[in-house]
Enzyme design. Structure first.
Site, PDB file in Angstrom:
ATOM      1  N   THR A  92      15.653 -17.059  -3.977  1.00  0.00           N
ATOM      2  CA  THR A  92      15.489 -15.732  -3.387  1.00  0.00           C
ATOM      3  C   THR A  92      16.868 -15.212  -3.009  1.00  0.00           C
ATOM      4  O   THR A  92      17.848 -15.954  -2.973  1.00  0.00           O
ATOM      5  CB  THR A  92      14.622 -15.781  -2.118  1.00  0.00           C
ATOM      6  OG1 THR A  92      15.340 -16.490  -1.089  1.00  0.00           O
ATOM      7  CG2 THR A  92      13.289 -16.460  -2.374  1.00  0.00           C
ATOM      8  N   ILE A 142      16.677 -20.028   0.433  1.00  0.00           N
ATOM      9  CA  ILE A 142      16.699 -18.878   1.332  1.00  0.00           C
ATOM     10  C   ILE A 142      18.143 -18.650   1.770  1.00  0.00           C
ATOM     11  O   ILE A 142      18.857 -19.600   2.099  1.00  0.00           O
ATOM     12  CB  ILE A 142      15.773 -19.079   2.551  1.00  0.00           C
ATOM     13  CG1 ILE A 142      15.750 -17.822   3.421  1.00  0.00           C
ATOM     14  CG2 ILE A 142      16.164 -20.313   3.355  1.00  0.00           C
ATOM     15  CD1 ILE A 142      14.647 -17.840   4.485  1.00  0.00           C
ATOM     16  N   VAL A 184      19.349 -23.976   1.660  1.00  0.00           N
ATOM     17  CA  VAL A 184      19.926 -22.823   2.358  1.00  0.00           C
ATOM     18  C   VAL A 184      21.084 -22.300   1.508  1.00  0.00           C
ATOM     19  O   VAL A 184      22.003 -23.036   1.163  1.00  0.00           O
ATOM     20  CB  VAL A 184      20.415 -23.207   3.761  1.00  0.00           C
ATOM     21  CG1 VAL A 184      21.044 -21.992   4.444  1.00  0.00           C
ATOM     22  CG2 VAL A 184      19.265 -23.759   4.595  1.00  0.00           C
ATOM     23  N   LYS A 185      21.017 -21.019   1.176  1.00  0.00           N
ATOM     24  CA  LYS A 185      22.035 -20.411   0.310  1.00  0.00           C
ATOM     25  C   LYS A 185      23.218 -19.906   1.136  1.00  0.00           C
ATOM     26  O   LYS A 185      23.047 -19.145   2.088  1.00  0.00           O
ATOM     27  CB  LYS A 185      21.446 -19.250  -0.492  1.00  0.00           C
ATOM     28  CG  LYS A 185      20.458 -19.678  -1.558  1.00  0.00           C
ATOM     29  CD  LYS A 185      19.876 -18.491  -2.313  1.00  0.00           C
ATOM     30  CE  LYS A 185      20.828 -17.967  -3.355  1.00  0.00           C
ATOM     31  NZ  LYS A 185      20.178 -16.925  -4.204  1.00  0.00           N
ATOM     32  N   ILE A 186      24.401 -20.342   0.713  1.00  0.00           N
ATOM     33  CA  ILE A 186      25.648 -19.933   1.359  1.00  0.00           C
ATOM     34  C   ILE A 186      26.576 -19.401   0.276  1.00  0.00           C
ATOM     35  O   ILE A 186      26.788 -20.075  -0.739  1.00  0.00           O
ATOM     36  CB  ILE A 186      26.308 -21.123   2.084  1.00  0.00           C
ATOM     37  CG1 ILE A 186      25.395 -21.632   3.205  1.00  0.00           C
ATOM     38  CG2 ILE A 186      27.677 -20.728   2.628  1.00  0.00           C
ATOM     39  CD1 ILE A 186      25.909 -22.882   3.888  1.00  0.00           C
TER      40      ILE A 186
END
Length: 375
Positions: free
Chosen positions: A46, A110, A141-143
């Site tokens: 996403t 996310i 977790v998207k960084i």
């Protein structure tokens, strides 16, 4: 032994994990995601643009918006609640895949608030909050891979949190991402975390490179420039895979692997074709190699399922030819490093704009349900 009969089957057999680049409450409620998982989709990504689109269409979020409005929830808290609820639900749909693949796939991503892309400490805090709120072992977790994001990636991995590093365009930055990843795992090991439970992918963006370079080639108007049209993105991605291969062939990685670490898989992102002159499965067919992920918008996924030309590995051994493409681009005056630097800045700006649109949409929804309740 049964023979694979569909392009998606062949893609999976070639070692490519097929992920969907989309998520919405409607997709969850209708069973669409579960159907795609049954067809071979093994993960979901996403981003702020996807969530902004999901909230702007249909009425799937109306009831929750009314509840949040009644509770007087601030808009940013409402966005956090809505998005983490969707990701948690998607993670539950994909949990059987996560378990059957030993934790490799079945992942749902996310993204941290993109307004924090230049804020290391803020990114770390946001990543921890997302990880705790979703509370599923198969979340990523998207960084973003900004300069400020690199130390955040290391810090978050060191906490035992699985990470999807996003917005990677250049080989130089990708090398820095791999360094941040390995350092994060080393710190996690020192802290006593089980490395086998920490997953990571590196999202290398593909089609946006051609979308930026092709107009420059067209403007040059020479045969040499025309011959390079549509080749930059694939060459760049194939060279990135070569960087990945080198990273897992070092004593440093061998030590981490012996401690239970899993490689940070390359993930091909932005694989929808933006130029209709190209085959709509181009950025899938030309990037087939074992051990990678290809995350696709639904249109691209359906195109691949229908007529993808998956014939086996199209990446291994292509480094020299790909390097020649970069050299030929430089010869006609196109600096790939300058283009990828611009794409990173634009990528952050676009995600911030989408995030602000998401905030605006949710704010309107909260106000609309509140005013409706008052009547």
């Amino acid at each position: 032994m049964a023979t694979s009969t569909t392009p998606l089957d062949r893609l999976t057999s070639a070692g490519v994990a097929v992920w969907l680049d989309d998520l919405s409450r409607e997709r969850l409620r209708s069973g669409s995601l579960a159907t795609l998982v049954a067809r071979g989709v093994t993960g979901v990504t996403t981003n702020p643009t996807i969530f902004a689109g999901a909230l702007a269409h249909g009425d799937a979020y109306t009831a929750q918006l009314a509840e949040l409005a009644a509770a007087g929830t601030p808009v940013e808290d409402a966005v956090f609640t809505i998005t983490t609820d969707d990701v948690r639900a998607a993670a539950d749909v994909l949990r059987p895949v996560h378990e059957s693949t030993g934790g490799v796939d079945g992942r749902v991503s996310i993204e941290v608030d993109p307004r924090l892309a230049r804020d290391t400490a803020g990114t770390v805090a946001a990543a921890k909050a997302l990880w705790a709120a979703v509370d599923r072992p198969n979340v990523l977790v998207k960084i973003p891979a900004t300069l400020e994001g690199l130390p955040a990636i290391t810090a978050v991995l060191a906490e035992g949190i699985s990470v999807n590093v996003t917005l990677i365009f250049s080989l130089e930055r990708y090398r820095a991402v791999l360094e941040a990843f390995q350092r994060g795992l080393e710190l996690a090991r020192e802290a006593g975390h089980d490395l086998a439970l920490i997953a990571s992918v590196a999202s290398f963006f593909v089609s946006r490179v051609d979308a930026a370079i092709d107009p420059r080639l067209d403007a040059l108007g020479t045969p040499q420039a025309a011959a390079l049209r549509g080749h930059a993105a694939i060459a760049n991605a194939r060279l990135a895979y070569e960087v990945y291969e080198h990273s897992v062939a070092t004593p440093r990685w061998a030590a981490l692997s012996a401690a239970g670490a899993r490689p940070q898989r390359p993930l091909w992102a932005s694989t929808g074709v933006k130029d209709k002159a190209y085959p709509d499965t181009r950025y899938v067919d030309e990037l087939v190699v074992a051990g990678v992920v290809n995350t696709m918008p639904e249109g691209t996924l359906e195109a691949v399922a229908d007529h993808g030309r998956v014939t086996g590995d199209t990446v291994t051994g292509t480094g020299p030819v790909s390097a020649q493409v970069v050299e030929r681009l430089a010869a006609v005056g196109i600096d790939l490093d300058e283009v990828t630097s611009l794409l990173e800045r634009e990528g952050v700006e676009k995600f911030i704009a989408s995030w602000e649109q998401l905030l605006s949409t949710v704010e309107q929804g909260l106000q609309g349900t509140a005013s409706g309740a008052d009547r």
